[in-house]
Design an enzyme around this catalytic site. Structure first.
Site, PDB file in Angstrom:
ATOM      1  N   LYS A 366       8.448  29.459  33.218  1.00 31.05           N
ATOM      2  CA  LYS A 366       9.091  28.453  32.369  1.00 31.05           C
ATOM      3  C   LYS A 366      10.287  27.799  33.044  1.00 31.05           C
ATOM      4  O   LYS A 366      10.785  26.774  32.569  1.00 31.05           O
ATOM      5  CB  LYS A 366       9.523  29.094  31.049  1.00 31.05           C
ATOM      6  CG  LYS A 366       8.347  29.412  30.136  1.00 31.05           C
ATOM      7  CD  LYS A 366       8.803  29.968  28.793  1.00 31.05           C
ATOM      8  CE  LYS A 366       7.611  30.214  27.876  1.00 31.05           C
ATOM      9  NZ  LYS A 366       8.013  30.781  26.560  1.00 31.05           N
ATOM     10  N   ASP A 447       4.186  40.185  23.525  1.00 31.67           N
ATOM     11  CA  ASP A 447       4.745  38.828  23.524  1.00 31.67           C
ATOM     12  C   ASP A 447       4.555  38.161  22.165  1.00 31.67           C
ATOM     13  O   ASP A 447       5.473  37.537  21.615  1.00 31.67           O
ATOM     14  CB  ASP A 447       4.068  38.012  24.624  1.00 31.67           C
ATOM     15  CG  ASP A 447       4.690  36.640  24.794  1.00 31.67           C
ATOM     16  OD1 ASP A 447       5.927  36.530  24.665  1.00 31.67           O
ATOM     17  OD2 ASP A 447       3.952  35.680  25.049  1.00 31.67           O
TER      18      ASP A 447
END
Length: 508
Positions: A366, A447
């Site tokens: 990211k 997650d």
């Protein structure tokens, strides 16, 4: 039977066997096969041998009890001090050398002196028909036989003390946190030990043969009557002594070498907690002390490197989370949940460590996503979501740049596949079922749970119960059913334990 009793039994057995072989075996065969004795003379010699042996055992037994007293005190008494344990450890190391001194002192003299006195008296009173010079030749023979006995006893005692040293060292660590060691001190020089041993192996059989031949020349009217049978017997005894001594010498060198080789193989496998046992009183003690210090330094360095590496992974995760204050701590929590699942699955510590590192860096890609997309509070467009879906591939590409490549290799599958779905509808590769790497299947559950239960700018995190219900509904479609159920069970168990604690607190 205690280890001390086994040790004592071994010493006594070695001593009696060695004494009987030396006195009645080698000494007796040399004497009775060389001298021409009448039946009455032979009976007198047997009586002299028996009385001399009794004197020898009495005198030597007294010295043996004195030598072993510090060891007996530690193993048989209830109250022991650190000084007692250290003294016993040093005495154990000294036992082979003390055995030699005892054999060449009380052992030899305790046998020889009574034997000489009784032989002289027997000749004087006519009970034994031998010239006096034979007594002095026999005394010389006693010295040679005692040297043979002392050398063999030295190596047998060296082997006997090793289990005791190992046990005492372990017990001292547990009882006093004291690591017993000679710290490289040499009690018996290897050079002197093997030089003297080789000298004795080479010379004693020859000297005994020469001594026996001298007696035979003086006592036998025809030298060649039965000579070859006698000579073969004497030579075979010499060869047997040399062979047994050589085997003991070889074992004395082979054992520490093999132990160090095994320890080095352990170190090569990355086990820096191994320590070679300091069971030797010669130069091998220095070698083992140096090896143990080297391994200790390697372990400390490895621990520092591990701490630095763990800090490196944690720092990368924190740097990523810092880009978005609303996801701060996300990577740490995913790593925690993933390790919980891995532990329930039965992973070994090495696997759990790799899983933890992989989870810490699962979103590292990211970093390559623009802020206006990553931090957008509203709904993402299809184009923006396509950019978000690139982060597993970007993460793998980033980790591939870290050297050495093999250090990052175990982490790549989990980073790339943590958004794959069990039904094959995930990204980036559309893998399904067990095609998805193990770490990816575990991290997908962790997650998703953290994403559902964490606050976002555009929504508040949902309750744990609801998130677990969604995981249960998604078993076999979005998530691996085994790992999803494991995590659900773990969370429900934790919630139950917290409720019990709350109830107990209310009652109190």
């Amino acid at each position: 039977m205690s280890i001390y009793q086994r040790f004592l039994r071994t010493l006594v057995r070695n001593y009696f066997l060695g004494s009987m072989v030396a006195v009645f075996g080698i000494g007796g065969l040399y004497m009775f096969s060389t001298l021409e004795l009448q039946e009455r003379d032979m009976l007198t010699m047997v009586v002299i041998l028996a009385i001399s042996l009794a004197c020898m055992f009495t005198v030597e037994g007294f010295w043996f009890l004195r030598q072993i007293a510090p060891i007996r005190h530690v193993f048989l008494r209830q109250s022991r001090s650190v000084q007692d344990v250290e003294q016993a450890y040093l005495r154990l190391h000294s036992m082979p050398l003390l055995t030699v001194k005892r054999t060449l002192g009380p052992h030899m003299l305790g046998f020889t002196i009574p034997g000489v006195v009784l032989s002289v008296a027997s000749i004087s009173y006519g009970w034994l028909h031998l010239p006096y010079r034979m007594i002095w030749l026999a005394s010389l023979g006693c010295v040679l036989v005692s040297l043979m006995h002392a050398m063999i006893e030295f190596y047998l005692t060296t082997e006997a003390i090793r289990p005791m040293l190992s046990y005492l060292r372990t017990w001292s660590l547990q009882e006093f946190s004291l690591d017993l060691s000679l710290n490289g001190e040499v009690l018996v020089s290897t050079r002197r030990k093997y030089t003297l041993s080789a000298l004795l192996i080479g010379t004693i059989p020859t000297m005994l043969f020469g001594l026996a031949t001298n007696i035979r020349l003086a006592e036998t009217s025809n030298l060649f009557d039965g000579y070859w049978q006698w000579a073969l017997l004497v030579l075979l005894l010499g060869v047997a002594f040399s062979g047994a001594s050589a085997v003991l010498m070889a074992r004395a060198v082979q054992q520490p070498v093999e132990e160090l080789q095994e320890m080095m193989r352990q170190v090569q496998r990355g086990r820096f907690t191994v320590q070679a046992s300091d069971l030797y009183s010669d130069e091998f003690s220095r070698l083992i002390t140096g090896f143990n210090r080297m391994v200790t330094d390697l372990r400390i360095r490895d621990e520092h490197n591990t701490q630095l590496l763990e800090s490196y992974f944690a720092t990368l995760a924190a740097a990523l989370d810092a880009r978005d204050p609303y996801t701060a701590g996300h990577s740490m929590r995913v790593a925690k949940y993933s390790v919980q699942i891995g532990g329930a699955y039965g992973m070994i510590p090495e696997q759990l460590d790799l899983l933890n590192k992989s989870a810490l860096l699962h979103d590292i890609g990211k970093i390559g996503i623009r802020d206006n997309v990553l931090l957008k509070e509203g709904k993402l467009t299809d184009e923006e979501f396509a950019q978000i879906k690139l982060h597993p591939v970007l993460g793998e590409a980033i980790l591939l740049q870290i050297q050495p490549v093999e250090a990052m290799a175990p982490l790549l599958p989990g980073v790339r596949s943590h958004h794959e779905r069990y039904d094959g509808r995930g990204y980036p590769d559309g893998l399904a079922g067990l095609e998805i790497p193990l770490f990816g299947r575990i991290m997908a559950v962790a997650d998703a749970f953290d994403a559902m239960t964490s606050d976002r700018p555009y929504r508040k995190g949902m309750p744990v119960e609801k998130a677990l219900a969604i995981l249960a509904d998604g078993k076999g479609t979005q998530w691996d059913p085994e790992f999803a159920q494991m995590f659900i069970d773990l969370q429900q168990q934790r919630e139950s334990q917290e409720d019990e604690k709350t109830s107990l607190g209310t009652v109190v």
